[in-house]
Design a protein around this motif. Structure first.
Motif, mmCIF file in Angstrom:
data_model
loop_
_atom_site.group_PDB
_atom_site.id
_atom_site.type_symbol
_atom_site.label_atom_id
_atom_site.label_comp_id
_atom_site.label_asym_id
_atom_site.label_seq_id
_atom_site.Cartn_x
_atom_site.Cartn_y
_atom_site.Cartn_z
ATOM 1 N N ALA A 1 -0.170 -14.588 5.499
ATOM 2 C CA ALA A 1 -0.162 -15.660 6.501
ATOM 3 C C ALA A 1 -0.798 -15.173 7.801
ATOM 4 O O ALA A 1 -1.615 -15.864 8.397
ATOM 5 C CB ALA A 1 1.262 -16.145 6.744
ATOM 6 N N GLY A 2 -0.438 -13.985 8.257
ATOM 7 C CA GLY A 2 -1.005 -13.457 9.498
ATOM 8 C C GLY A 2 -2.492 -13.215 9.392
ATOM 9 O O GLY A 2 -3.263 -13.537 10.300
ATOM 10 N N CYS A 3 -2.930 -12.672 8.282
ATOM 11 C CA CYS A 3 -4.341 -12.359 8.099
ATOM 12 C C CYS A 3 -5.165 -13.642 7.990
ATOM 13 O O CYS A 3 -6.219 -13.753 8.615
ATOM 14 C CB CYS A 3 -4.532 -11.481 6.872
ATOM 15 N N ILE A 4 -4.697 -14.598 7.225
ATOM 16 C CA ILE A 4 -5.432 -15.865 7.099
ATOM 17 C C ILE A 4 -5.504 -16.562 8.446
ATOM 18 O O ILE A 4 -6.557 -17.089 8.825
ATOM 19 C CB ILE A 4 -4.798 -16.769 6.023
ATOM 20 N N ASP A 5 -4.411 -16.574 9.202
ATOM 21 C CA ASP A 5 -4.445 -17.163 10.548
ATOM 22 C C ASP A 5 -5.460 -16.443 11.426
ATOM 23 O O ASP A 5 -6.209 -17.070 12.172
ATOM 24 C CB ASP A 5 -3.068 -17.121 11.200
ATOM 25 N N PHE A 6 -5.500 -15.116 11.352
ATOM 26 C CA PHE A 6 -6.488 -14.342 12.103
ATOM 27 C C PHE A 6 -7.902 -14.739 11.699
ATOM 28 O O PHE A 6 -8.770 -14.982 12.546
ATOM 29 C CB PHE A 6 -6.274 -12.839 11.873
ATOM 30 N N LEU A 7 -8.156 -14.812 10.385
ATOM 31 C CA LEU A 7 -9.491 -15.168 9.915
ATOM 32 C C LEU A 7 -9.893 -16.566 10.371
ATOM 33 O O LEU A 7 -11.051 -16.792 10.731
ATOM 34 C CB LEU A 7 -9.569 -15.061 8.393
ATOM 35 N N LYS A 8 -8.947 -17.500 10.386
ATOM 36 C CA LYS A 8 -9.256 -18.866 10.809
ATOM 37 C C LYS A 8 -9.687 -18.930 12.269
ATOM 38 O O LYS A 8 -10.430 -19.825 12.646
ATOM 39 C CB LYS A 8 -8.055 -19.780 10.570
ATOM 40 N N THR A 9 -9.243 -17.991 13.070
ATOM 41 C CA THR A 9 -9.622 -17.985 14.488
ATOM 42 C C THR A 9 -10.775 -17.025 14.777
ATOM 43 O O THR A 9 -11.163 -16.868 15.933
ATOM 44 C CB THR A 9 -8.422 -17.612 15.378
ATOM 45 N N SER A 10 -11.344 -16.415 13.750
ATOM 46 C CA SER A 10 -12.355 -15.366 13.935
ATOM 47 C C SER A 10 -13.733 -15.886 14.300
ATOM 48 O O SER A 10 -14.567 -15.133 14.781
ATOM 49 C CB SER A 10 -12.465 -14.528 12.657
ATOM 50 N N GLY A 11 -13.997 -17.132 14.014
ATOM 51 C CA GLY A 11 -15.329 -17.671 14.248
ATOM 52 C C GLY A 11 -16.253 -17.565 13.046
ATOM 53 O O GLY A 11 -17.349 -18.102 13.058
ATOM 54 N N VAL A 12 -15.828 -16.870 11.983
ATOM 55 C CA VAL A 12 -16.651 -16.756 10.779
ATOM 56 C C VAL A 12 -15.935 -17.312 9.538
ATOM 57 O O VAL A 12 -16.482 -17.270 8.442
ATOM 58 C CB VAL A 12 -17.104 -15.295 10.519
ATOM 59 N N PHE A 13 -14.741 -17.831 9.710
ATOM 60 C CA PHE A 13 -13.984 -18.407 8.592
ATOM 61 C C PHE A 13 -14.678 -19.683 8.130
ATOM 62 O O PHE A 13 -15.025 -20.535 8.938
ATOM 63 C CB PHE A 13 -12.554 -18.712 9.034
ATOM 64 N N ASP A 14 -14.883 -19.819 6.831
ATOM 65 C CA ASP A 14 -15.441 -21.051 6.273
ATOM 66 C C ASP A 14 -14.348 -21.827 5.549
ATOM 67 O O ASP A 14 -14.048 -22.947 5.901
ATOM 68 C CB ASP A 14 -16.607 -20.727 5.340
ATOM 69 N N ARG A 15 -13.715 -21.197 4.556
ATOM 70 C CA ARG A 15 -12.625 -21.855 3.825
ATOM 71 C C ARG A 15 -11.924 -20.841 2.935
ATOM 72 O O ARG A 15 -12.435 -19.744 2.709
ATOM 73 C CB ARG A 15 -13.131 -23.028 3.017
ATOM 74 N N SER A 16 -10.786 -21.226 2.406
ATOM 75 C CA SER A 16 -10.078 -20.350 1.473
ATOM 76 C C SER A 16 -9.518 -21.182 0.336
ATOM 77 O O SER A 16 -9.292 -22.381 0.479
ATOM 78 C CB SER A 16 -8.962 -19.570 2.181
ATOM 79 N N LYS A 17 -9.321 -20.498 -0.795
ATOM 80 C CA LYS A 17 -8.794 -21.167 -1.993
ATOM 81 C C LYS A 17 -8.298 -20.098 -2.957
ATOM 82 O O LYS A 17 -9.046 -19.164 -3.268
ATOM 83 C CB LYS A 17 -9.908 -21.990 -2.635
ATOM 84 N N ASN A 18 -7.070 -20.208 -3.403
ATOM 85 C CA ASN A 18 -6.533 -19.354 -4.475
ATOM 86 C C ASN A 18 -6.940 -17.886 -4.366
ATOM 87 O O ASN A 18 -7.682 -17.372 -5.193
ATOM 88 C CB ASN A 18 -6.940 -19.892 -5.848
ATOM 89 N N PHE A 19 -6.454 -17.221 -3.355
ATOM 90 C CA PHE A 19 -6.681 -15.792 -3.162
ATOM 91 C C PHE A 19 -8.132 -15.443 -2.846
ATOM 92 O O PHE A 19 -8.541 -14.300 -3.008
ATOM 93 C CB PHE A 19 -6.186 -14.975 -4.357
ATOM 94 N N CYS A 20 -8.915 -16.405 -2.436
ATOM 95 C CA CYS A 20 -10.301 -16.172 -2.022
ATOM 96 C C CYS A 20 -10.474 -16.722 -0.619
ATOM 97 O O CYS A 20 -9.974 -17.795 -0.307
ATOM 98 C CB CYS A 20 -11.285 -16.899 -2.932
ATOM 99 N N THR A 21 -11.204 -16.008 0.197
ATOM 100 C CA THR A 21 -11.520 -16.486 1.533
ATOM 101 C C THR A 21 -13.016 -16.343 1.726
ATOM 102 O O THR A 21 -13.580 -15.285 1.476
ATOM 103 C CB THR A 21 -10.777 -15.679 2.614
ATOM 104 N N LYS A 22 -13.647 -17.422 2.155
ATOM 105 C CA LYS A 22 -15.085 -17.405 2.376
ATOM 106 C C LYS A 22 -15.344 -17.292 3.872
ATOM 107 O O LYS A 22 -14.872 -18.114 4.658
ATOM 108 C CB LYS A 22 -15.727 -18.669 1.821
ATOM 109 N N LEU A 23 -16.089 -16.250 4.236
ATOM 110 C CA LEU A 23 -16.525 -16.070 5.612
ATOM 111 C C LEU A 23 -18.016 -16.376 5.649
ATOM 112 O O LEU A 23 -18.738 -16.119 4.692
ATOM 113 C CB LEU A 23 -16.266 -14.637 6.073
ATOM 114 N N ARG A 24 -18.473 -16.906 6.763
ATOM 115 C CA ARG A 24 -19.875 -17.294 6.865
ATOM 116 C C ARG A 24 -20.371 -16.987 8.268
ATOM 117 O O ARG A 24 -19.675 -17.251 9.232
ATOM 118 C CB ARG A 24 -20.011 -18.778 6.566
ATOM 119 N N GLY A 25 -21.555 -16.422 8.365
ATOM 120 C CA GLY A 25 -22.146 -16.162 9.665
ATOM 121 C C GLY A 25 -23.053 -14.955 9.627
ATOM 122 O O GLY A 25 -23.378 -14.426 8.568
#
Length: 88
Positions: A20-44
């Motif tokens: 939860a903490g890491c996903i919240d961090f990624l969502k505020t990082s500026g490069v978060f695109d989306r996440s689904k089932n243990f996968c997180t897509k970063l873009r930039g």
């Protein structure tokens, strides 16, 4: 989180806290695109993406623990016509 506190709450709850903490961090990082089932897509641009990955490891990986990362990196892709993604 101190090791004593991690031990006190147990490994399963600790994993939930980290996720939860890491996903919240990624969502505020500026490069978060989306996440689904243990996968997180970063873009930039590569600099901010790799800086975000580094910071996530520094913040959320246990210092004495073993961490593995499965990472796919692409540049200038996928093109709209070539997209084959788990995020559809």
């Amino acid at each position: 989180m101190p090791a004593a506190q991690r031990s006190a709450i147990g490994p399963r709850l600790y994993l939930n806290v980290v996720r939860a903490g890491c996903i919240d961090f990624l969502k505020t990082s500026g490069v978060f695109d989306r996440s689904k089932n243990f996968c997180t897509k970063l873009r930039g641009d590569s600099g901010p993406v790799f800086a975000t990955l580094s910071e996530a490891f520094l913040r959320f990986a246990a210092p004495q623990g073993h961490v593995a990362l499965d990472l796919t990196v692409s540049t200038n892709s996928p093109r709209a016509l070539d997209r084959m993604s788990i995020f559809r």
